[in-house]
Design an enzyme around this catalytic site. Structure first.
Site, PDB file in Angstrom:
ATOM      1  N   GLY A 134      79.252 153.752 108.806  1.00  0.00           N
ATOM      2  CA  GLY A 134      79.754 152.428 108.468  1.00  0.00           C
ATOM      3  C   GLY A 134      78.794 151.700 107.554  1.00  0.00           C
ATOM      4  O   GLY A 134      78.750 151.936 106.352  1.00  0.00           O
ATOM      5  N   PHE A 159      88.870 153.774 106.814  1.00  0.00           N
ATOM      6  CA  PHE A 159      89.060 152.330 106.686  1.00  0.00           C
ATOM      7  C   PHE A 159      89.192 151.899 105.224  1.00  0.00           C
ATOM      8  O   PHE A 159      88.647 150.866 104.812  1.00  0.00           O
ATOM      9  CB  PHE A 159      87.913 151.541 107.338  1.00  0.00           C
ATOM     10  N   ILE A 160      89.925 152.660 104.421  1.00  0.00           N
ATOM     11  CA  ILE A 160      90.025 152.376 103.000  1.00  0.00           C
ATOM     12  C   ILE A 160      91.210 151.447 102.726  1.00  0.00           C
ATOM     13  O   ILE A 160      92.370 151.836 102.869  1.00  0.00           O
ATOM     14  CB  ILE A 160      90.157 153.678 102.180  1.00  0.00           C
ATOM     15  N   GLU A 243      82.063 140.870  96.855  1.00  0.00           N
ATOM     16  CA  GLU A 243      82.971 141.184  97.959  1.00  0.00           C
ATOM     17  C   GLU A 243      82.738 140.231  99.129  1.00  0.00           C
ATOM     18  O   GLU A 243      83.692 139.738  99.748  1.00  0.00           O
ATOM     19  CB  GLU A 243      82.772 142.624  98.421  1.00  0.00           C
ATOM     20  N   GLY A 340      99.507 126.572 122.629  1.00  0.00           N
ATOM     21  CA  GLY A 340      99.925 127.047 123.956  1.00  0.00           C
ATOM     22  C   GLY A 340     100.638 128.385 123.871  1.00  0.00           C
ATOM     23  O   GLY A 340     100.237 129.283 123.124  1.00  0.00           O
TER      24      GLY A 340
END
Length: 380
Positions: A134, A159-160, A243, A340
């Site tokens: 990561g 995770f692209i 980024e 709520g």
């Protein structure tokens, strides 16, 4: 007059309004449908390009819409009014995929990849993270072996963002065993050997497709290399700042929208014979939320302005990302609480925003990594 008017100029405000009009017309009417479907039509890229909202932050000479960091922040705020972070992020994946190509100054890469993507004709993605790797980019294992006039790439990415649909993959690969000096960027095009192992199901950002990718003996021409061999780590570090600023902008927009929804609902919803805003505890909660949003927005705007002026703001960008993420998490939590039971229903915007906010302290560098950067900049 808004408190923020002196932080951004007229061009940024006009851009924000333009992006908001685009989002309200082309995204908001379909947001619920696209969120549930897990994606949006590819045709939207072209529509966005023609409207001048796709290539913001990229010079007009290469097909972009122009502008700098402050314009990128303004555009994100406008596009988020489409009520889908996923769509905004999906359209914006080129913002992290293309800078390395542009900065390389390679006219071939710009003509073959940057211009078509900015025109909405192709979709791009940045492929860095791997299974088991990561934040530690020095541990990247996807290997590129040079064989004559091409590289052969083998490995996997995880995770692209936009990885399911992207045809242009700015991919970080290992070209030698040096932990940092052995990293190189290659532009890998969708084709033989490139497969989507999985289309990932996420907590939030549903309309933005996310993929696990596999590379099996993928042939990549040498001319698709971005810069020189071994330059990948330095290129990556340079582009992380834009980024992270963008993610901070998403955090501010998320929190601001959740606050607005909460104010509206608290005025309309009655309990025990009076509107929710008739209770001091509600008013004070909304006041605290507004305070958080104002603090985060002011910080993000100031950092964006300094970046646009050419300053290196590594510490400040890291602080802004952490603050905006924390504010988005806190404000959306309170927004759901104020709604709520309705706040837990998929038909309400705050439910979606609360899920979308959860990625902000993770993506683009975790909160912990940001704290480490901040600490190092303090000499600790």
């Amino acid at each position: 007059m808004s408190f923020f008017d002196n932080l951004l100029g007229e061009s940024q405000e006009l851009l924000r309004r333009s992006c908001r009009r685009f989002a309200e017309k082309h995204i908001a009417p379909h947001a619920d449908e696209w969120e549930e479907a897990g994606g949006f039509p590819l045709s939207l890229y072209k529509v966005a390009a023609e409207a001048g909202v796709l290539g913001i932050g990229f010079d007009e000479s290469i097909g972009g819409a122009g502008g700098g960091p402050t314009h990128v922040v303004a555009a994100i705020e406008g596009l988020m009014r489409g009520r889908s972070t996923g769509v905004a992020v999906g359209l914006g994946s080129l913002g992290i995929a293309l800078p390395a190509l542009v900065q390389s100054g390679d006219e071939g890469l710009i003509e073959r990849f940057v211009r078509p993507v900015l025109a909405g004709e192709r979709v791009s993605a940045l492929a860095i993270t791997e299974p088991g790797t990561g934040s530690d980019v020095a541990a990247v294992r996807t290997r590129a072996e040079l064989r004559g006039d091409h590289y052969v790439v083998n490995g996997a990415k995880l995770f692209i963002t936009s990885g399911v649909r992207a045809e242009v993959l700015t991919t970080l690969v290992r070209t030698s065993d040096d932990p940092h000096g052995g990293l190189t960027f290659l532009v890998v095009e969708r084709g033989p050997g490139v497969t989507v192992s999985r289309a990932l199901k996420k907590t939030g950002w549903w309309a933005s497709d996310t993929a696990e990718l596999a590379f099996d003996d993928v042939r990549v021409p040498v001319e698709n290399r971005v810069g020189s061999e071994g330059s990948g780590f330095h290129v990556l570090m340079r582009n992380f700042q834009t980024e992270r600023l963008a993610l901070a902008a998403y955090g501010v927009a998320t929190a601001e929208m959740a606050l607005e929804e909460s104010v509206r609902y608290s005025k309309q919803r009655a309990a025990f014979g009076r509107p929710l805003v008739g209770f001091q505890v509600t008013r004070h909660k909304l006041a605290e939320m507004a305070t958080q949003v104002t603090l985060a927005k002011t910080l993000v705007y100031q950092v964006a302005r300094r970046m646009e002026d050419g300053e290196v703001c590594i510490k400040e960008v890291s602080i802004a990302k952490n603050v905006a993420a924390e504010v988005a998490m806190s404000v959306t939590y309170q927004a759901v609480q104020l709604h709520g039971g309705m706040g837990y229903m998929r038909e309400t915007l705050v439910e979606r925003l609360s899920r979308d906010a959860r990625l902000l302290p993770i993506g683009g560098g975790t909160q912990e990594i940001m704290n480490e950067i901040i600490a190092k900049s303090m000499g600790l």
